[in-house]
Design an enzyme around this catalytic site. Structure first.
Site, PDB file in Angstrom:
ATOM      1  N   HIS A  11       1.335  -3.039  -7.961  1.00  0.00           N
ATOM      2  CA  HIS A  11      -0.038  -3.494  -7.451  1.00  0.00           C
ATOM      3  C   HIS A  11       0.208  -4.662  -6.242  1.00  0.00           C
ATOM      4  O   HIS A  11       1.135  -5.307  -6.425  1.00  0.00           O
ATOM      5  CB  HIS A  11      -0.887  -4.080  -8.677  1.00  0.00           C
ATOM      6  N   ASP A  61      -4.704   2.899 -12.628  1.00  0.00           N
ATOM      7  CA  ASP A  61      -4.825   4.509 -12.381  1.00  0.00           C
ATOM      8  C   ASP A  61      -3.803   5.238 -13.267  1.00  0.00           C
ATOM      9  O   ASP A  61      -3.922   6.267 -13.237  1.00  0.00           O
ATOM     10  CB  ASP A  61      -4.317   4.750 -10.745  1.00  0.00           C
TER      11      ASP A  61
HETATM   12  C1  SDX Z   1      -5.176   0.653  -6.414  1.00  0.00           C
HETATM   13  O1  SDX Z   1      -5.715  -3.617  -3.787  1.00  0.00           O
HETATM   14  C2  SDX Z   1      -6.197  -2.962  -4.788  1.00  0.00           C
HETATM   15  O2  SDX Z   1      -6.918  -3.659  -5.521  1.00  0.00           O
HETATM   16  C3  SDX Z   1      -6.379  -1.621  -5.157  1.00  0.00           C
HETATM   17  C4  SDX Z   1      -6.995  -1.085  -6.418  1.00  0.00           C
HETATM   18  C5  SDX Z   1      -8.438  -1.206  -6.299  1.00  0.00           C
HETATM   19  O3  SDX Z   1      -9.046  -1.438  -7.469  1.00  0.00           O
HETATM   20  O4  SDX Z   1      -9.029  -1.116  -5.262  1.00  0.00           O
HETATM   21  O5  SDX Z   1      -6.387  -1.733  -7.467  1.00  0.00           O
HETATM   22  C6  SDX Z   1      -6.717   0.366  -6.693  1.00  0.00           C
HETATM   23  O6  SDX Z   1      -4.824   1.004  -5.068  1.00  0.00           O
HETATM   24  C7  SDX Z   1      -4.154   0.547  -7.444  1.00  0.00           C
HETATM   25  C8  SDX Z   1      -2.815   0.748  -7.036  1.00  0.00           C
HETATM   26  C9  SDX Z   1      -2.400   2.359  -7.000  1.00  0.00           C
HETATM   27  N1  SDX Z   1      -1.291   2.785  -6.275  1.00  0.00           N
HETATM   28  C10 SDX Z   1      -0.257   3.476  -7.144  1.00  0.00           C
HETATM   29  O7  SDX Z   1      -0.130   3.456  -8.382  1.00  0.00           O
HETATM   30  C11 SDX Z   1       0.897   4.015  -6.305  1.00  0.00           C
HETATM   31  C12 SDX Z   1       1.956   3.480  -6.775  1.00  0.00           C
HETATM   32  N2  SDX Z   1       2.137   2.131  -6.556  1.00  0.00           N
HETATM   33  C13 SDX Z   1       3.102   1.342  -5.306  1.00  0.00           C
HETATM   34  O8  SDX Z   1       2.636   2.484  -4.286  1.00  0.00           O
HETATM   35  C14 SDX Z   1       2.791   0.314  -5.179  1.00  0.00           C
HETATM   36  O9  SDX Z   1       3.172  -0.614  -6.028  1.00  0.00           O
HETATM   37  C15 SDX Z   1       1.771  -0.586  -4.374  1.00  0.00           C
HETATM   38  C16 SDX Z   1       1.578   0.329  -3.010  1.00  0.00           C
HETATM   39  C17 SDX Z   1       0.394  -0.443  -5.068  1.00  0.00           C
HETATM   40  C18 SDX Z   1       2.070  -1.866  -3.984  1.00  0.00           C
HETATM   41  O10 SDX Z   1       3.102  -1.855  -3.280  1.00  0.00           O
HETATM   42  P1  SDX Z   1       4.138  -3.122  -2.859  1.00  0.00           P
HETATM   43  O11 SDX Z   1       3.128  -3.976  -2.211  1.00  0.00           O
HETATM   44  O12 SDX Z   1       5.169  -2.784  -2.087  1.00  0.00           O
HETATM   45  O13 SDX Z   1       4.440  -3.826  -4.125  1.00  0.00           O
HETATM   46  P2  SDX Z   1       5.318  -4.965  -4.580  1.00  0.00           P
HETATM   47  O14 SDX Z   1       5.372  -5.971  -3.195  1.00  0.00           O
HETATM   48  O15 SDX Z   1       4.967  -5.724  -5.737  1.00  0.00           O
HETATM   49  O16 SDX Z   1       6.685  -4.364  -4.694  1.00  0.00           O
HETATM   50  C19 SDX Z   1       7.803  -5.142  -5.025  1.00  0.00           C
HETATM   51  C20 SDX Z   1       8.934  -4.128  -5.361  1.00  0.00           C
HETATM   52  C21 SDX Z   1       9.658  -3.574  -3.913  1.00  0.00           C
HETATM   53  O17 SDX Z   1      10.931  -3.153  -3.996  1.00  0.00           O
HETATM   54  P3  SDX Z   1      11.866  -4.302  -3.454  1.00  0.00           P
HETATM   55  O18 SDX Z   1      11.584  -4.368  -1.945  1.00  0.00           O
HETATM   56  O19 SDX Z   1      11.736  -5.621  -4.099  1.00  0.00           O
HETATM   57  O20 SDX Z   1      13.299  -3.788  -3.729  1.00  0.00           O
HETATM   58  O21 SDX Z   1       8.705  -2.964  -5.975  1.00  0.00           O
HETATM   59  C22 SDX Z   1       8.777  -1.876  -5.403  1.00  0.00           C
HETATM   60  C23 SDX Z   1       8.808  -2.122  -3.994  1.00  0.00           C
HETATM   61  O22 SDX Z   1       9.270  -0.945  -3.298  1.00  0.00           O
HETATM   62  N3  SDX Z   1       7.741  -0.944  -5.943  1.00  0.00           N
HETATM   63  C24 SDX Z   1       7.863  -0.005  -6.682  1.00  0.00           C
HETATM   64  C25 SDX Z   1       6.650   0.601  -6.847  1.00  0.00           C
HETATM   65  N4  SDX Z   1       5.937  -0.298  -6.593  1.00  0.00           N
HETATM   66  C26 SDX Z   1       6.335  -1.119  -6.082  1.00  0.00           C
HETATM   67  N5  SDX Z   1       9.047   0.805  -7.008  1.00  0.00           N
HETATM   68  C27 SDX Z   1       8.742   2.121  -7.844  1.00  0.00           C
HETATM   69  N6  SDX Z   1       7.709   2.491  -8.390  1.00  0.00           N
HETATM   70  C28 SDX Z   1       6.597   1.767  -7.799  1.00  0.00           C
HETATM   71  N7  SDX Z   1       5.332   2.274  -8.060  1.00  0.00           N
END
Ligand code: SDX
Length: 393
Positions: free
Chosen positions: A270, A328
């Protein structure tokens, strides 16, 4: 808390936004709607009470709730000419493609009878939108299967009316299971608002130009559709179907960790929560309630999801990065158990989030300091130059 907050998607820009509606503490895993913890609202209220709270700032007393429910019931019908919009789409059109169109088209029926500077007009726009969304969403599904639309019943509760319009048959009385009705109502509460997420920010930015609320909400629906945002619940089910068996979970967890692989574990992580999403805990409870009621605990998809959650929560990659299941991850499993087709999941998310969008839109429009949103950029292109120096011309 009010004040400045800073995005940091690789460059620094500050976007100032103050709001009194929803508070999130991502590190502590706290979510409050108008100061009330989401856990208490999900347990003690229904979705329309939460709509009233988000719009008005206080929970309704008995008389206020009665008036609000009456207001909503008076606006549940959709103009017959708007119903004809659906026939312009292919039967296999994605419900979100249809929803963007028909919600935007509400502008054609109501924008010329509302003044966005009038508090009363803004309130009736919110009532109209909240009241019509279940009908508009259910019509997407009925249209996709070639079944006639089912008119809402003004006397039914919000979630029950939706399930009847969605799953019912014009010729029969639809008797909704109260456990499933309550489960859907809770899903709507948990998705009602969430501070300045991407789609809410889209609605605010669109609204800052003075566009009418229905067009702004249509913009929010378009943004919500993305798999990284509201489309995640549909993407979770597609991912679980792709994994197929618990023996393949390790393969997909490794893909998610591979920086050269664009695959991400849908339903994990998230932008704000670096702790368990409080909504996910509540959704997980709802998931168990529904599967118990429907005797689906042996459901292969659910067992796969639980094993994936267990493995991911023990994996150092996810633990170090504080990647937990978000709302989700479980909502799709619950909706599937309710018999709702995967492609309808995000449309139901939009139905729930409509109240958050319109409440935030109203808060922004009523802010005397409100100015048109105009984010700036850090220019990284070439510096100024003259055409005459292009060689060979
Ligand atoms: C919603 O904003 C809101 O409030 C949204 C929401 C709402 O109610 O409106 O809550 C609804 O959108 C919930 C999120 C739903 N999306 C997903 O489930 C899709 C999968 N999640 C990812 O796409 C991701 O977690 C995000 C887009 C949600 C967040 O991405 P970020 O900002 O890059 O996350 P982060 O900064 O915490 O990442 C830290 C690390 C990164 O790797 P490094 O650069 O540190 O090596 O974690 C990795 C990211 O690449 N990472 C993941 C991951 N999510 C983050 N790796 C694998 N799988 C994942 N799902």
């Amino acid at each position: 808390q009010t004040g400045l907050f800073t995005y940091d998607p690789g460059f620094t820009s500050t976007a100032s936004c103050t709001s009194k509606i929803t508070y999130i503490d991502g590190d502590a895993g706290i979510l409050l709607y108008r100061g009330y913890p989401i856990e208490q609202l999900a347990e003690k209220c229904d979705f329309l009470e939460v709509c009233y709270l988000l719009l008005k700032g206080e929970l309704p007393n008995g008389g206020e709730m009665k008036g609000f429910v009456t207001n909503i019931s008076q606006h549940v019908m959709v103009h017959e000419q708007l119903s004809r919009f659906y026939s312009g789409f292919r039967r296999d059109a994605h419900p979100m493609a249809i929803l963007v169109g028909v919600v935007g088209a509400l502008s054609a029926f109501y924008h010329d009878v509302m003044d966005i500077n009038s508090k009363e007009d803004r309130y009736i726009s919110a009532i109209r939108l909240i009241a019509k969304m279940p009908n508009l969403v259910a019509m997407c599904y009925k249209y996709s299967i070639g079944m006639p639309f089912i008119y809402p019943k003004r006397k039914l509760g919000y979630a029950e009316n939706f399930l009847r319009m969605m799953m019912g048959d014009p010729g029969d009385d639809y008797l909704a299971n109260p456990v499933l009705v309550r489960a859907l109502d809770r899903i709507l509460i948990l998705h009602a608002d969430h501070e300045q997420n991407a789609s809410t920010s889209t609605v605010r930015l669109a609204g800052s130009s003075g566009a009418n609320p229905y067009a702004c909400v249509a913009a929010g629906i378009a943004c919500l559709w993305g798999a990284a945002h509201g489309g995640a619940n549909e993407a979770v089910l597609n991912m679980l179907a792709q994994i197929g068996d618990v023996s393949r979970i390790g393969e997909y967890v490794n893909k998610a960790k591979d920086k050269n692989d664009p695959f991400r574990l849908m339903g994990f992580g998230h932008r704000v929560y670096k702790n368990y999403d409080p909504r996910a805990k509540l959704m997980r409870e709802t998931c168990h309630e529904v599967l118990n009621e429907l005797n689906l605990h042996d459901d292969k998809m659910f067992k796969l999801a639980m094993e994936l959650e267990r493995i991911a929560l023990e994996d150092p990659y996810f633990v170090e990065r504080k990647l937990y299941p978000n709302v989700d991850f479980y909502s799709g499993i619950v909706l599937r158990a309710l018999g709702i087709p995967t492609e309808m999941f995000t449309a139901i998310f939009a139905m729930a989030r409509s109240v958050g969008w319109i409440a935030q839109w109203d808060e922004m429009i009523s802010d005397p300091e409100m100015k048109i949103g105009r984010p700036r950029q850090l220019y990284q292109g070439v510096t100024a130059r003259d055409v005459k120096y292009i060689s060979g011309r």
